[in-house]
Design a protein around this motif. Structure first.
Motif, PDB file in Angstrom:
ATOM      1  N   GLU A  84     -15.350   2.391  12.312  1.00  0.00           N
ATOM      2  CA  GLU A  84     -16.258   1.290  12.613  1.00  0.00           C
ATOM      3  C   GLU A  84     -16.149   0.900  14.083  1.00  0.00           C
ATOM      4  O   GLU A  84     -15.062   0.830  14.651  1.00  0.00           O
ATOM      5  CB  GLU A  84     -15.917   0.090  11.731  1.00  0.00           C
ATOM      6  CG  GLU A  84     -16.844  -1.104  11.918  1.00  0.00           C
ATOM      7  CD  GLU A  84     -16.434  -2.284  11.059  1.00  0.00           C
ATOM      8  OE1 GLU A  84     -17.074  -3.348  11.163  1.00  0.00           O
ATOM      9  OE2 GLU A  84     -15.458  -2.134  10.287  1.00  0.00           O
ATOM     10  N   SER A  85     -17.287   0.640  14.701  1.00  0.00           N
ATOM     11  CA  SER A  85     -17.299   0.228  16.098  1.00  0.00           C
ATOM     12  C   SER A  85     -16.769  -1.198  16.245  1.00  0.00           C
ATOM     13  O   SER A  85     -16.744  -1.974  15.289  1.00  0.00           O
ATOM     14  CB  SER A  85     -18.723   0.309  16.660  1.00  0.00           C
ATOM     15  OG  SER A  85     -19.216   1.628  16.590  1.00  0.00           O
ATOM     16  N   GLY A  86     -16.392  -1.519  17.456  1.00  0.00           N
ATOM     17  CA  GLY A  86     -15.994  -2.891  17.743  1.00  0.00           C
ATOM     18  C   GLY A  86     -14.528  -3.169  17.512  1.00  0.00           C
ATOM     19  O   GLY A  86     -13.751  -2.295  17.118  1.00  0.00           O
ATOM     20  N   TRP A 195     -15.993   0.120  23.252  1.00  0.00           N
ATOM     21  CA  TRP A 195     -16.433  -0.555  22.025  1.00  0.00           C
ATOM     22  C   TRP A 195     -16.554   0.426  20.864  1.00  0.00           C
ATOM     23  O   TRP A 195     -16.340   0.062  19.716  1.00  0.00           O
ATOM     24  CB  TRP A 195     -17.774  -1.237  22.268  1.00  0.00           C
ATOM     25  CG  TRP A 195     -18.264  -2.099  21.137  1.00  0.00           C
ATOM     26  CD1 TRP A 195     -19.251  -1.796  20.249  1.00  0.00           C
ATOM     27  CD2 TRP A 195     -17.786  -3.398  20.775  1.00  0.00           C
ATOM     28  NE1 TRP A 195     -19.432  -2.822  19.350  1.00  0.00           N
ATOM     29  CE2 TRP A 195     -18.537  -3.825  19.661  1.00  0.00           C
ATOM     30  CE3 TRP A 195     -16.802  -4.235  21.277  1.00  0.00           C
ATOM     31  CZ2 TRP A 195     -18.329  -5.068  19.054  1.00  0.00           C
ATOM     32  CZ3 TRP A 195     -16.599  -5.472  20.671  1.00  0.00           C
ATOM     33  CH2 TRP A 195     -17.350  -5.866  19.570  1.00  0.00           C
ATOM     34  N   ASN A 196     -16.855   1.691  21.183  1.00  0.00           N
ATOM     35  CA  ASN A 196     -17.025   2.700  20.145  1.00  0.00           C
ATOM     36  C   ASN A 196     -15.916   3.753  20.143  1.00  0.00           C
ATOM     37  O   ASN A 196     -15.496   4.214  19.088  1.00  0.00           O
ATOM     38  CB  ASN A 196     -18.381   3.409  20.325  1.00  0.00           C
ATOM     39  CG  ASN A 196     -19.552   2.456  20.208  1.00  0.00           C
ATOM     40  OD1 ASN A 196     -19.674   1.722  19.230  1.00  0.00           O
ATOM     41  ND2 ASN A 196     -20.409   2.444  21.218  1.00  0.00           N
ATOM     42  N   ASN A 197     -15.463   4.138  21.344  1.00  0.00           N
ATOM     43  CA  ASN A 197     -14.504   5.239  21.414  1.00  0.00           C
ATOM     44  C   ASN A 197     -13.812   5.216  22.768  1.00  0.00           C
ATOM     45  O   ASN A 197     -14.464   5.152  23.805  1.00  0.00           O
ATOM     46  CB  ASN A 197     -15.237   6.579  21.225  1.00  0.00           C
ATOM     47  CG  ASN A 197     -14.274   7.743  21.112  1.00  0.00           C
ATOM     48  OD1 ASN A 197     -13.164   7.612  20.597  1.00  0.00           O
ATOM     49  ND2 ASN A 197     -14.697   8.901  21.589  1.00  0.00           N
ATOM     50  N   GLN A 282     -16.797  -9.255  21.155  1.00  0.00           N
ATOM     51  CA  GLN A 282     -18.206  -9.134  21.500  1.00  0.00           C
ATOM     52  C   GLN A 282     -18.400  -7.978  22.467  1.00  0.00           C
ATOM     53  O   GLN A 282     -17.584  -7.772  23.359  1.00  0.00           O
ATOM     54  CB  GLN A 282     -18.724 -10.422  22.168  1.00  0.00           C
ATOM     55  CG  GLN A 282     -18.658 -11.663  21.318  1.00  0.00           C
ATOM     56  CD  GLN A 282     -19.125 -12.896  22.078  1.00  0.00           C
ATOM     57  OE1 GLN A 282     -19.579 -12.798  23.222  1.00  0.00           O
ATOM     58  NE2 GLN A 282     -19.001 -14.053  21.460  1.00  0.00           N
ATOM     59  N   ASP A 283     -19.509  -7.258  22.289  1.00  0.00           N
ATOM     60  CA  ASP A 283     -19.872  -6.213  23.231  1.00  0.00           C
ATOM     61  C   ASP A 283     -21.015  -6.735  24.087  1.00  0.00           C
ATOM     62  O   ASP A 283     -22.173  -6.345  23.947  1.00  0.00           O
ATOM     63  CB  ASP A 283     -20.292  -4.938  22.494  1.00  0.00           C
ATOM     64  CG  ASP A 283     -20.545  -3.776  23.452  1.00  0.00           C
ATOM     65  OD1 ASP A 283     -19.929  -3.762  24.537  1.00  0.00           O
ATOM     66  OD2 ASP A 283     -21.352  -2.893  23.118  1.00  0.00           O
ATOM     67  N   ALA A 284     -20.661  -7.665  24.981  1.00  0.00           N
ATOM     68  CA  ALA A 284     -21.677  -8.317  25.799  1.00  0.00           C
ATOM     69  C   ALA A 284     -21.066  -8.707  27.138  1.00  0.00           C
ATOM     70  O   ALA A 284     -19.850  -8.847  27.259  1.00  0.00           O
ATOM     71  CB  ALA A 284     -22.220  -9.550  25.089  1.00  0.00           C
TER      72      ALA A 284
END
Length: 325
Positions: A84-86, A195-197, A282-284
């Motif tokens: 799962e991402s994040g 965030w993903n890898n 958060q990915d922001a």
């Protein structure tokens, strides 16, 4: 009436003068202008070497065979196991507790090494022979909390499947790590997709830190602590305390180097976004993670200042007896 003789302004005797140890130590501790020049020269030399390394790697990466290498190994690989991402909230909390405890562990560990005459001691109830300095007790108490935090973190990694993020699952990790390292040195940095890898160099660094350096720090620290069984003669002979002492301090230096490199790359590769990953889930690119990070620094700074006998002694009394010299 003759005036009393004045003390000579210059000593011209043959016997050595008496100079206090404190004066000698003070004189030795003062930096000289030659030492300052040596430091500046060393810094300049390191700067020249760094610039030469960047130029050399940039030239190397300009060749066609290295361009093919970068195309084949861009710096990361897709793990064969989906994850799962994040970053879940427990990762953020574990990260904060790890930073909080690690800073205090390094501080107390250095105090243990440099403390010559402790003024406050702690001993377990019913065992006055187990008396240790309050600084050492604080260091060992922090170690235990750090281990608990680490065990919880590893368990949650395994249960949630996020272990795939920091455990290599393909031999491609090594050429990709080399590729990422070359890109970092050339300042043409690999694509950040934390965030993903993680990229392969990050993955290897986190794996070594969590699954090699941390256990070694725990094993060597346990060997040097009062918790080590005194009657286990065969075990003590197989694992001499000298081995633990020889390893424990270099491991601490590894953690210091890792922290410096980690913080530098967080700041240089998307500061706000990285802080949101680590402190706000958060990915922001917002200021939320930054302010949480600042609050965490305030907490760590307060703990740093409070880590003194006046504050530690009442806490230590809950777990044993505290006494003066």
């Amino acid at each position: 009436m003759t005036a009393p003789p004045r003390p000579p302004s210059a000593w011209d005797g043959t016997a050595p003068r008496r100079i206090t140890t404190a004066a000698v130590a003070s004189a030795r501790s003062r930096p000289t202008w030659t030492q300052g020049i040596a430091v500046l020269f060393g810094a300049a030399a390191l700067g020249v070497l760094a610039a030469a390394a960047v130029a050399l790697v940039r030239t190397l990466l300009s060749f066609a065979f290295m361009q093919d290498f970068l195309a084949a190994f861009p710096g990361e690989y897709v793990p064969p196991i989906a994850v799962e991402s994040g970053f879940p909230a427990w990762v953020n909390w574990a990260h904060f507790f790890n930073v909080f405890l690690m800073v205090l562990i390094i501080r107390s560990g250095l105090r243990v090494r440099t403390e010559k005459r402790p003024t406050v001691f702690w001993a377990p109830r019913g065992n006055p022979k187990g008396k240790i300095s309050l600084t050492l007790w604080f260091h060992q108490a922090l170690d235990i909390l750090w281990l608990v935090n680490g065990v919880v973190f590893v368990v949650l990694l395994i249960v949630t499947g996020h272990w795939v993020r920091i455990v290599p699952t393909s031999w491609e990790v090594f050429p990709n790590a080399l590729s990422a390292a070359l890109q970092y040195v050339s300042f043409d940095w690999p694509h950040e997709n934390g965030w993903n890898n993680y990229n392969s160099l990050q993955q290897l660094a986190y794996f070594v830190t969590v699954f090699i350096a941390a256990p070694l720090a725990a094993i060597t620290g346990f060997r040097m602590s009062g918790l080590w069984p005194k009657k286990a003669e065969k075990l003590s002979k197989a694992y001499p305390v000298e081995w633990a002492r020889a390893l424990h301090f270099p491991i601490m230096l590894y953690f210091v180097a890792f922290i410096i490199a980690h913080v530098a790359l967080v700041m240089l590769t998307g500061f706000l976004r990285n802080l949101n990953h680590m402190y706000a889930s958060q990915d922001a690119v917002t200021w939320t993670g930054f302010w949480v990070f600042v609050a965490s620094l305030v907490v760590i700074a307060a703990a740093w200042v409070a880590a003194r006998p006046l504050v530690l002694a009442p806490i230590a009394k809950v777990f044993g007896n505290v006494s003066g010299r």
